[in-house]
Scaffold this active site. Structure first.
Site, PDB file in Angstrom:
ATOM      1  N   GLU A  50     -25.602   6.114  -0.960  1.00 18.64           N
ATOM      2  CA  GLU A  50     -25.246   6.912   0.220  1.00 18.64           C
ATOM      3  C   GLU A  50     -25.211   8.397  -0.122  1.00 18.64           C
ATOM      4  O   GLU A  50     -25.663   9.246   0.655  1.00 18.64           O
ATOM      5  CB  GLU A  50     -23.881   6.461   0.743  1.00 18.64           C
ATOM      6  CG  GLU A  50     -23.308   7.317   1.860  1.00 18.64           C
ATOM      7  CD  GLU A  50     -21.801   7.453   1.758  1.00 18.64           C
ATOM      8  OE1 GLU A  50     -21.272   8.408   2.342  1.00 18.64           O
ATOM      9  OE2 GLU A  50     -21.169   6.620   1.081  1.00 18.64           O
ATOM     10  N   ASP A  54     -27.545  11.150   1.919  1.00 17.05           N
ATOM     11  CA  ASP A  54     -27.037  12.316   2.638  1.00 17.05           C
ATOM     12  C   ASP A  54     -27.871  13.551   2.307  1.00 17.05           C
ATOM     13  O   ASP A  54     -28.272  14.312   3.196  1.00 17.05           O
ATOM     14  CB  ASP A  54     -25.567  12.528   2.263  1.00 17.05           C
ATOM     15  CG  ASP A  54     -24.981  13.784   2.874  1.00 17.05           C
ATOM     16  OD1 ASP A  54     -25.109  13.971   4.100  1.00 17.05           O
ATOM     17  OD2 ASP A  54     -24.394  14.600   2.130  1.00 17.05           O
ATOM     18  N   ASP A 123     -22.126   5.686   6.802  1.00 18.89           N
ATOM     19  CA  ASP A 123     -22.381   5.470   5.372  1.00 18.89           C
ATOM     20  C   ASP A 123     -23.595   4.568   5.156  1.00 18.89           C
ATOM     21  O   ASP A 123     -24.437   4.835   4.283  1.00 18.89           O
ATOM     22  CB  ASP A 123     -21.160   4.831   4.703  1.00 18.89           C
ATOM     23  CG  ASP A 123     -19.973   5.765   4.617  1.00 18.89           C
ATOM     24  OD1 ASP A 123     -20.150   6.979   4.850  1.00 18.89           O
ATOM     25  OD2 ASP A 123     -18.864   5.275   4.326  1.00 18.89           O
ATOM     26  N   GLU A 126     -26.901   6.379   5.866  1.00 19.97           N
ATOM     27  CA  GLU A 126     -27.247   7.266   4.752  1.00 19.97           C
ATOM     28  C   GLU A 126     -27.680   6.461   3.532  1.00 19.97           C
ATOM     29  O   GLU A 126     -28.614   6.862   2.814  1.00 19.97           O
ATOM     30  CB  GLU A 126     -26.051   8.154   4.405  1.00 19.97           C
ATOM     31  CG  GLU A 126     -25.734   9.195   5.461  1.00 19.97           C
ATOM     32  CD  GLU A 126     -24.514  10.015   5.120  1.00 19.97           C
ATOM     33  OE1 GLU A 126     -24.472  11.199   5.495  1.00 19.97           O
ATOM     34  OE2 GLU A 126     -23.579   9.478   4.470  1.00 19.97           O
TER      35      GLU A 126
END
EC number: 3.1.26.3
Length: 232
Positions: A50, A54, A123, A126
Site C-alpha cells: 500500500e 500511494d 488501503d 492503493e
C-alpha cells in the site's frame, strides 16, 4: 477467493498477474495473518505494498494532469491531484471495482464490517496499485486508472472538490457585485453519450465556454476558462 479475484480482473480489466502471491498479499489484512498462526511466517499482508501504491498513484495522476491540462496553474493542479487521490475517492473506486468482495479478513474484522470501512477500502485500492506496479510496471497502472479514474474528470466526478464556479464567483465579487449566468450553447451525441457545451456570461459578456458529459461538468469547464481569461 484468490481465484475469483483473478477471474474478475481478467474479465473486467484484462489484467492477469504473473505473481499470484503478490496479488494475494495485496488483498490480505493483517488480522487474517494473525489468526492463521500455522501459516503466519509464509503469509504476507498489504501494508508495505500500500505504501508503494500511494506513491505510484501520486506520480501517475500528477503526470496525467500535467499532460492534459497544459495551462492549468500549479496551485490548481495540486488541488485537482489532491481531489483525485483522496482517501474517500479511493474507497469509492475500490467498491466500484468490487475489490471489497475479495479482501481476506480475520474473523473479528469481518464481524466488525471492516469490508465496508472506507479507510480499509482506500488501503486496498492503493495496495492493488502497488502490486500491479510491481508485477507489470507503470504503463499497466496507467492503463488501469485510465479506465477507472481519468474518465470521471469529464463527468464532473470531482466537481465538489474542485469548484471552479465558486472560485470564479469569489474572484469576480472582489471587485463588487456582478451578474453571472450559465447558458447552454449546444448538445451533441446520442441520449446515452450526450456532450454539453455551456458558456458563462458575466455582466452580459461571454467570459468562457466549456464542454462536458453533464451540464454541471461543462459549467465547471466554462468557469475554468473564465478564470484563465481573468488571470491573463
Amino acid at each position: 477467493m484468490i481465484e475469483g479475484l483473478q477471474e474478475m480482473l481478467k474479465r473486467d480489466f484484462n489484467i492477469t498477474f504473473k505473481d499470484v502471491d503478490l496479488l494475494d498479499a495485496a488483498f490480505t489484512h493483517a488480522s487474517y495473518v494473525n489468526e492463521t498462526p500455522e501459516r503466519k511466517k509464509k503469509l504476507k499482508y498489504y501494508e508495505r505494498i500500500e505504501f508503494l501504491g500511494d506513491a505510484v498513484m501520486q506520480l501517475c495522476v500528477s503526470e496525467y494532469i500535467y499532460e492534459h491540462y497544459p495551462e492549468m496553474p500549479e496551485g490548481k493542479m495540486s488541488r485537482l491531484r489532491a481531489a483525485m487521490v483522496r482517501a474517500d475517492s479511493f474507497s469509492k473506486f475500490a467498491i466500484e471495482c468490487h475489490f471489497n468482495e475479495y479482501i481476506r479478513l480475520g474473523k473479528g474484522e469481518e464481524k466488525g464490517n471492516a469490508r465496508q470501512r472506507p479507510s480499509l477500502l482506500c488501503d486496498i485500492f492503493e495496495s492493488f496499485i502497488g502490486a500491479l506496479y510491481l508485477d507489470q510496471g507503470k504503463d499497466e497502472v496507467v492503463r488501469f486508472i485510465s479506465k477507472v479514474i481519468f474518465p470521471k474528470l469529464e463527468l464532473g466526478w470531482f466537481d465538489h472538490m474542485m469548484d471552479n464556479k465558486t472560485e470564479l464567483q469569489e474572484v469576480l465579487q472582489q471587485n463588487g457585485e456582478c451578474k453571472i449566468k450559465y447558458n447552454e450553447v449546444n448538445v451533441t451525441g446520442p441520449d446515452n453519450e450526450r456532450v454539453y457545451t455551456m458558456n458563462v456570461v458575466v455582466n452580459n459578456e461571454v467570459m468562457g465556454e466549456g464542454t462536458g458529459r453533464t451540464k454541471k461538468a461543462a459549467e465547471q469547464m466554462a468557469a475554468y476558462q473564465a478564470l484563465k481569461k481573468l488571470r491573463k
